[in-house]
Design an enzyme around this catalytic site. Structure first.
Site, PDB file in Angstrom:
ATOM      1  CG  ASN A  56      -0.445  -0.261   2.510  1.00 53.65           C
ATOM      2  OD1 ASN A  56       0.601  -0.864   2.646  1.00 53.65           O
ATOM      3  ND2 ASN A  56      -1.146   0.185   3.535  1.00 53.65           N
TER       4      ASN A  56
ATOM      5  CB  ALA B   6      -0.369  14.237   2.719  1.00 53.12           C
TER       6      ALA B   6
ATOM      7  CD  GLU C 123      -5.118  -6.117  -1.403  1.00 48.10           C
ATOM      8  OE1 GLU C 123      -4.613  -4.986  -1.291  1.00 48.10           O
ATOM      9  OE2 GLU C 123      -5.947  -6.590  -0.600  1.00 48.10           O
TER      10      GLU C 123
ATOM     11  CB  CYS D 174     -10.680  -3.094   0.407  1.00 50.68           C
ATOM     12  SG  CYS D 174     -10.160  -2.407  -1.176  1.00 50.68           S
TER      13      CYS D 174
END
Ligand code: THU
Length: 142
Positions: free
Chosen positions: A53, A57, A66, A95
């Site tokens: 991942n 900001a 993924e 997710c």
């Protein structure tokens, strides 16, 4: 010789894919969530592509491990994905967005290995994670 056929995908291959996903956790850029994720994708070109991942900001610009791995595979010339491993400290599942992106390039029967960084993992099919999925086959002209 790398494994490219889903039917030849063995337990040893699964453990290797999981190991690569766990290694990718170390490369996560997750200063905001503090939740590092690693992924490894076996593609139809015989290569394994890894991802982590990468947060931002501006939070919504974050991309999941993924989708980094899948995007790397497709951008390097692969056309389909044959297996996915995702690794986190607590064994969290992919997710919903990542499940749909998996469906774009992977079959419903594709194995998804959901791992913890201690090396333990459980196996699901993409169809179990995303039942009754929408895909290109549902579009007119398919
Ligand atoms: N994350 C992933 O990388 N993959 C998933 O499937 C679930 C969530 C990341 C996104 C964000 O950087 C952090 O985990 C917390 O949501």
């Amino acid at each position: 010789m790398p494994t490219t056929n889903l039917h030849e995908f063995t337990e040893i291959d699964a453990a290797q894919l999981v190991a690569q996903a766990i290694a990718a956790v170390q490369r996560a850029y997750a200063p905001y969530s503090g939740y590092p994720v690693g992924a490894a994708v076996l593609a139809d070109d015989g290569h394994v592509y890894t991802g982590c991942n990468v947060e931002n900001a501006v939070y919504p610009l974050t991309i999941c491990a993924e989708r980094v791995a899948i995007t790397k595979a497709i951008s390097e010339g692969a056309q389909h994905i044959l297996a996915v491993a995702v690794a986190t400290a607590n064994g969290g599942t992919p997710c919903g967005s990542c499940r749909q992106v998996m469906r774009e390039f992977g079959a419903p029967a594709m194995p998804v290995f959901i791992a913890r960084t201690d090396g333990s993992y459980r196996q699901r099919t993409l169809e179990e994670l995303l039942p009754e999925s929408f895909s290109a086959a549902d579009l007119p002209g398919a």
